[in-house]
Motif scaffolding. Structure first.
Motif, mmCIF file in Angstrom:
data_model
loop_
_atom_site.group_PDB
_atom_site.id
_atom_site.type_symbol
_atom_site.label_atom_id
_atom_site.label_comp_id
_atom_site.label_asym_id
_atom_site.label_seq_id
_atom_site.Cartn_x
_atom_site.Cartn_y
_atom_site.Cartn_z
ATOM 1 N N LEU A 41 39.051 -13.097 -28.992
ATOM 2 C CA LEU A 41 37.976 -12.385 -28.304
ATOM 3 C C LEU A 41 36.840 -13.370 -28.058
ATOM 4 O O LEU A 41 36.275 -13.924 -29.004
ATOM 5 C CB LEU A 41 37.488 -11.219 -29.147
ATOM 6 N N VAL A 42 36.501 -13.613 -26.802
ATOM 7 C CA VAL A 42 35.516 -14.648 -26.477
ATOM 8 C C VAL A 42 34.240 -14.093 -25.858
ATOM 9 O O VAL A 42 33.237 -14.811 -25.759
ATOM 10 C CB VAL A 42 36.132 -15.705 -25.532
ATOM 11 N N ALA A 43 34.233 -12.835 -25.428
ATOM 12 C CA ALA A 43 33.019 -12.287 -24.799
ATOM 13 C C ALA A 43 33.043 -10.768 -24.856
ATOM 14 O O ALA A 43 34.114 -10.149 -24.821
ATOM 15 C CB ALA A 43 32.897 -12.756 -23.349
ATOM 16 N N VAL A 44 31.848 -10.195 -24.957
ATOM 17 C CA VAL A 44 31.658 -8.749 -24.850
ATOM 18 C C VAL A 44 30.474 -8.538 -23.912
ATOM 19 O O VAL A 44 29.366 -8.988 -24.205
ATOM 20 C CB VAL A 44 31.378 -8.092 -26.214
ATOM 21 N N ARG A 45 30.689 -7.873 -22.811
ATOM 22 C CA ARG A 45 29.606 -7.630 -21.854
ATOM 23 C C ARG A 45 29.737 -6.226 -21.297
ATOM 24 O O ARG A 45 30.779 -5.584 -21.436
ATOM 25 C CB ARG A 45 29.630 -8.682 -20.736
ATOM 26 N N ALA A 46 28.670 -5.754 -20.655
ATOM 27 C CA ALA A 46 28.679 -4.391 -20.141
ATOM 28 C C ALA A 46 27.772 -4.286 -18.932
ATOM 29 O O ALA A 46 26.781 -5.022 -18.816
ATOM 30 C CB ALA A 46 28.235 -3.405 -21.227
ATOM 31 N N ARG A 47 28.095 -3.343 -18.033
ATOM 32 C CA ARG A 47 27.248 -3.060 -16.876
ATOM 33 C C ARG A 47 27.518 -1.643 -16.394
ATOM 34 O O ARG A 47 28.549 -1.045 -16.715
ATOM 35 C CB ARG A 47 27.456 -4.079 -15.754
ATOM 36 N N HIS A 48 26.578 -1.141 -15.615
ATOM 37 C CA HIS A 48 26.697 0.207 -15.059
ATOM 38 C C HIS A 48 27.315 0.109 -13.674
ATOM 39 O O HIS A 48 26.848 -0.660 -12.829
ATOM 40 C CB HIS A 48 25.314 0.862 -14.990
ATOM 41 N N VAL A 49 28.378 0.899 -13.439
ATOM 42 C CA VAL A 49 29.070 0.899 -12.154
ATOM 43 C C VAL A 49 29.300 2.345 -11.738
ATOM 44 O O VAL A 49 30.039 3.074 -12.418
ATOM 45 C CB VAL A 49 30.422 0.154 -12.239
ATOM 46 N N GLY A 50 28.681 2.767 -10.634
ATOM 47 C CA GLY A 50 28.864 4.139 -10.179
ATOM 48 C C GLY A 50 28.315 5.128 -11.187
ATOM 49 O O GLY A 50 27.117 5.132 -11.484
#
Length: 301
Positions: A41-50
């Motif tokens: 596991l190299v990254a954890v990211r998040a964003r809002h889509v729709g």
């Protein structure tokens, strides 16, 4: 006769079959047969889509063999069984089997242990385990909604989509500014803006407080000054008074600043709150019926 026996012995050795290439239980395995490492596991990211908040777990070396995503009441550390506190009104556990967040040499990857997000529903992701090829995270949410899990390749990713199609309003949350405090430049507590649900804004801002600063805010010196607290409970707002209890430990550590410097202005931004009664885990506070704010004795310098 002695010379003859020596010559016979030498001849027998010379005629004995060679053992080159004979299999042995101690022979080293061939390079091509070494078991591959688990996906990292190299990254954890998040964003809002729709109308969803999308949390992406990125791996190197393939996808985990198994993924489990479910709502839970509490989160516990793999191995130790210790309670892991995650801010929010709902808790989603994400468990990856045959995956790890450290290299085979034991060095951690760039995947964060704890990270906050400024999204409508997803507040934070907190790692609760990286033990025996099982990696676990808790995702703190503002509201329990539908969840969908998909996978992607190039690079390998597990995507957790959480419903976020509800209204929000923007409110302030105060954090401790470590650099200002070190330089003795007031104010030591500064506000940032967060999205919260309009029906329960006081709960929303406190959840955002305990989720902590965003990565960019941390880079600017902002910190969550916990004073030993793991969260809050029993929040009520009535008659102009916000009353709540800290959970976990409570100690100022002898400092002139404490978590009260974050909680009080965060709650008093609302027109319905004139004063704050902040209690320790046992419910104690210095002046609950006085005209001004009240804090527990454990937060005194």
């Amino acid at each position: 006769m002695r010379v003859r026996r020596v010559l016979c012995s030498l001849l027998a050795v010379a005629l004995a079959p060679l053992a080159v290439g004979t299999p042995s239980s101690h022979a080293a395995p061939e390079a091509g047969r070494v078991a591959p490492s688990n996906p990292l596991l190299v990254a954890v990211r998040a964003r809002h889509v729709g109308d969803v908040d999308r949390v992406v777990f990125e791996f190197r070396g393939g996808l985990p063999a198994d993924r489990q995503v479910e709502f839970v009441d509490r989160l516990f550390a793999d191995g130790s069984g210790r309670r892991v506190h995650v801010a929010g009104q709902a808790l989603l556990r994400v468990r990856f089997e045959r995956a790890q967040a450290h290299t085979d040499a034991g060095a951690p990857t760039a995947a964060p242990r704890r990270v906050a997000f400024p999204l409508p529903n997803v507040l934070t992701a907190v790692r609760s385990g990286d033990f025996e090829a099982v990696t676990t995270y808790g995702i703190g949410l503002a509201k329990r909604t539908r969840v969908r899990v998909t996978t992607l390749q190039a690079p390998p990713r597990v995507v957790v989509e959480v419903g976020a199609g509800f209204p929000t309003v923007e409110r302030k949350v105060w954090f401790f500014h470590r650099d200002r405090f070190v330089d003795n430049r007031e104010p030591f507590f500064v506000p940032v803006r967060r999205l919260v649900r309009p029906g329960s804004p006081a709960t929303g801002v406190l959840d955002r407080l305990f989720a902590g600063p965003l990565p960019g805010e941390r880079a600017r010196g902002l910190r969550l000054l916990r004073s030993g607290a793991t969260g809050y409970d029993d929040l009520t707002v009535s008659g102009g008074v916000a009353d709540l209890r800290l959970t976990g430990r409570c100690s100022s550590g002898g400092s002139t600043v404490s978590i009260a410097g974050e909680v009080l202005p965060t709650l008093k931004q609302f027109a319905t709150v004139d004063r704050v009664v902040l209690r320790d885990a046992a419910g104690s506070t210095l002046d609950p019926d006085g005209p001004g704010d009240s804090t527990p004795g454990c937060l005194e310098p």
